[in-house]
Design a protein around this motif. Structure first.
Motif, PDB file in Angstrom:
ATOM      1  N   THR A  14     -13.004  36.252 -83.702  1.00 55.00           N
ATOM      2  CA  THR A  14     -11.566  36.134 -83.976  1.00 55.00           C
ATOM      3  C   THR A  14     -10.756  36.644 -82.783  1.00 55.00           C
ATOM      4  N   VAL A  15     -11.412  37.358 -81.878  1.00 58.35           N
ATOM      5  CA  VAL A  15     -10.767  37.811 -80.641  1.00 58.35           C
ATOM      6  C   VAL A  15     -10.743  36.640 -79.663  1.00 58.35           C
ATOM      7  N   GLU A  16      -9.558  36.291 -79.188  1.00 67.43           N
ATOM      8  CA  GLU A  16      -9.406  35.086 -78.375  1.00 67.43           C
ATOM      9  C   GLU A  16     -10.280  35.109 -77.125  1.00 67.43           C
ATOM     10  N   GLU A  17     -10.383  36.258 -76.480  1.00 65.84           N
ATOM     11  CA  GLU A  17     -11.191  36.357 -75.262  1.00 65.84           C
ATOM     12  C   GLU A  17     -12.644  35.985 -75.538  1.00 65.84           C
ATOM     13  N   ASN A  18     -13.187  36.470 -76.662  1.00 67.83           N
ATOM     14  CA  ASN A  18     -14.571  36.150 -77.024  1.00 67.83           C
ATOM     15  C   ASN A  18     -14.727  34.664 -77.326  1.00 67.83           C
ATOM     16  N   ARG A  19     -13.743  34.100 -77.994  1.00 66.96           N
ATOM     17  CA  ARG A  19     -13.786  32.675 -78.314  1.00 66.96           C
ATOM     18  C   ARG A  19     -13.792  31.829 -77.043  1.00 66.96           C
ATOM     19  N   ILE A  20     -12.959  32.192 -76.088  1.00 62.25           N
ATOM     20  CA  ILE A  20     -12.877  31.435 -74.835  1.00 62.25           C
ATOM     21  C   ILE A  20     -14.191  31.509 -74.061  1.00 62.25           C
ATOM     22  N   VAL A  21     -14.785  32.687 -74.028  1.00 57.24           N
ATOM     23  CA  VAL A  21     -16.059  32.852 -73.311  1.00 57.24           C
ATOM     24  C   VAL A  21     -17.157  32.029 -73.970  1.00 57.24           C
ATOM     25  N   PHE A  22     -17.180  31.997 -75.298  1.00 55.85           N
ATOM     26  CA  PHE A  22     -18.216  31.223 -75.989  1.00 55.85           C
ATOM     27  C   PHE A  22     -18.002  29.724 -75.777  1.00 55.85           C
ATOM     28  N   GLU A  23     -16.774  29.291 -75.806  1.00 54.26           N
ATOM     29  CA  GLU A  23     -16.484  27.878 -75.543  1.00 54.26           C
ATOM     30  C   GLU A  23     -16.958  27.482 -74.146  1.00 54.26           C
ATOM     31  N   LYS A  24     -16.779  28.377 -73.193  1.00 54.19           N
ATOM     32  CA  LYS A  24     -17.263  28.128 -71.832  1.00 54.19           C
ATOM     33  C   LYS A  24     -18.783  28.004 -71.817  1.00 54.19           C
ATOM     34  N   ALA A  25     -19.466  28.863 -72.588  1.00 53.20           N
ATOM     35  CA  ALA A  25     -20.929  28.792 -72.680  1.00 53.20           C
ATOM     36  C   ALA A  25     -21.375  27.482 -73.309  1.00 53.20           C
ATOM     37  N   LEU A  26     -20.652  27.028 -74.322  1.00 50.96           N
ATOM     38  CA  LEU A  26     -20.979  25.742 -74.945  1.00 50.96           C
ATOM     39  C   LEU A  26     -20.851  24.590 -73.950  1.00 50.96           C
TER      40      LEU A  26
END
Length: 515
Positions: A14-26
């Motif tokens: 739910t933390v935007e920074e974590n979401r962005i990093v995971f999207e980059k990994a995907l």
């Protein structure tokens, strides 16, 4: 001295920074799909004409990667390489073996989201489930490294005057690791490094549906400094390669996680002594469950409903620990059932492209067909409350399904479905609820939701499972916190992630010297 073991934290998406990093990994993983991966035998890369194709269960048209498929000839090469490597690896200082696991854990931690993204693609795991899978893999490496250092000098025993006695552990030999697809990283990693850190060598045969993440893990072990031949990567057919390795006279240990039928068959095969074999094989098997959430009349009913839903539908019910049965006291049955139906109806199902997707697909066509056949049985045996639909046009998606009013002896109350299906049965009282909970051939996990202290104590004594939880869901065991393994036909109760697990991979040796 290693620092004290600490559970790897989960990521808050739910933390935007974590979401962005995971999207980059995907995106990184998506840009690396479709590659070919060789076998690894004695450190050498081997390509074969016959391949295993890994596909995205959310999108049947998307190929995750293509892996060379081992045959018996390569399996023989691998076991000879493992046997040769064992002659030196068994003599390596246990602290150095532990340090390799610590280095590997650090390497995985730096690429944590990448590994989780591979799990989202190859196993269809929602972000939260993939993140937990990767965290558990790190936990296994960290925990077993520390456990090996604690065991390296053996256990204290008594010596008499003029005599020194020692009780030490020594490696066993060549281990065959047959790992599952549902925890394609965590269980695969744990059942690979436990024999390695105890001084054994490994032939890793990962599940054919999820071989890519296993290959990438072997690369990590190599980068961490594991010598050639200590782990050999040989995905292949269970009938051709698996049986050959289980029967082989050089095999000393077999560790398997999967279905009851396959586990029992391996257990039986391993008992036979073959020509040239001078030892009895050890077998560690974890074979599944038919797990129950018991709800007492004196329970927090909202907690009960939440626990049933989490137990039944996390990772689409594709866990041996999944709570596929809810046994509820008759006085609160209707209310708990209504709450579960309400919670279930709002669960999202689809390809795990975003952090808010609760359920992804089931793993493949065979799983889809099996689960839908049980949905049909459930419609005949009970009352469908919600769900019951499946769609395999693009991926293998099944709606979370709740059946009510089941006879405790009905098929969907007795047989492992391994999908997003939960069956409700009514109990007359708490004793009756425990009786129903114990009425299957399995004994892996269970949960009891109650405020009654007497019933909690009774549950501790009488609920016959290897992992019993009170006032929470019956899934989500954490390494070092909830050692995991079951009774009855759930396996050998080996307690993965616990203080006794590594000793199962070694032989205890008594050394006595007179002065």
């Amino acid at each position: 001295m290693l620092p004290t073991y600490k559970h790897e934290p989960f990521t808050d998406f739910t933390v935007e920074e974590n979401r962005i990093v995971f999207e980059k990994a995907l995106r990184f993983v998506e840009n690396n799909l479709g590659k070919e991966y060789p076998l690894i035998v004695g450190g050498e890369r081997i390509k074969t004409e016959e391949k295993i194709i890994s596909i995205n269960p959310s999108n049947k048209e998307e190929v995750i990667g293509t892996v060379s498929k081992a045959n018996q000839e390569i399996a023989e090469q691998a076991i000879q390489a493992a046997d040769q490597a064992f002659q030196t690896w068994r003599k390596v200082n246990p602290e150095e073996r532990a340090n390799i696991l610590i280095r590997a854990a650090a390497l995985i931690r730096r690429r944590k989201h990448e590994f989780s993204a591979w799990l989202a693609k190859e196993a269809g795991k929602p972000w939260k489930d993939a993140d937990a899978d990767t965290a558990e893999a790190i936990d296994f490496l960290e925990y077993y490294a520390r456990q090996m250092i604690a065991l390296k000098d053996g256990k204290e025993i008594t010596s008499r005057i003029g005599e020194q006695n020692r009780y030490i552990y020594t490696p066993t030999g060549v281990c065959i690791t047959i790992s599952p697809w549902n925890f394609a990283f965590a269980i695969m990693a744990g059942t690979t490094v436990a024999p390695i850190v105890t001084g054994n060598t490994v032939l890793l045969k990962p599940a054919s549906t999820t071989p890519i993440v296993a290959y990438k893990f072997v690369e990590i072990l190599e980068e961490a400094g594991l010598p050639k031949g200590v782990v050999n990567y040989i995905p292949g057919s269970g009938a051709e390669v698996g049986d050959y390795l289980v029967d082989h006279p050089k095999t000393s240990l077999i560790t398997f996680t999967g279905s009851r039928d396959v586990g029992v068959r391996l257990y039986e095969r391993a008992a036979k002594v073959h020509p040239g074999q001078d030892h009895l094989k050890r077998v560690i098997v974890e074979m599944g469950g038919k797990d129950t959430v018991v709800v007492d009349s004196e329970a927090d009913l909202d907690l009960a409903a939440e626990s049933i839903v989490a137990s039944a539908f996390g990772f689409s019910g594709q866990k041996c620990s999944a709570g596929s049965r809810a046994v509820v006291h008759q006085d609160v049955y209707d209310e708990v059932l209504a709450k579960v139906v309400e919670l279930t109806k709002v669960l999202s199902v689809g390809e795990p492209k975003t952090q808010d997707m609760y359920m992804g697909p089931v793993v493949d066509k065979d799983a889809f067909d099996k689960i839908m056949s049980y949905v049909k049985i459930g419609n005949e045996e009970g009352r469908l409350m919600t769900g019951g639909q499946g769609d395999d046009t693009k991926g293998f998606f099944i709606q979370p399904t709740v059946f009510a009013d089941l006879d405790p002896k009905s098929r969907i109350m007795q047989e492992e479905i391994f999908g997003p299906v939960v069956a409700f049965s009514k109990a007359n009282d708490f004793d009756h609820a425990i009786e129903i909970a114990n009425n299957t051939e399995y004994g892996l996990t269970g949960a009891v939701i109650t405020r009654n202290r007497t019933h909690i104590e009774k549950g501790k004594r009488d609920f016959h499972v290897g992992n019993l939880y009170f006032n929470r869901n019956c899934t989500g065991a954490i390494v070092g916190y909830h050692p995991f393994g079951g009774f009855k036909m759930s396996g050998t109760d080996s307690k993965a992630g616990g203080p006794d697990y590594l000793a199962l991979h070694m032989q205890a040796k008594t050394v006595s010297e007179m002065y």
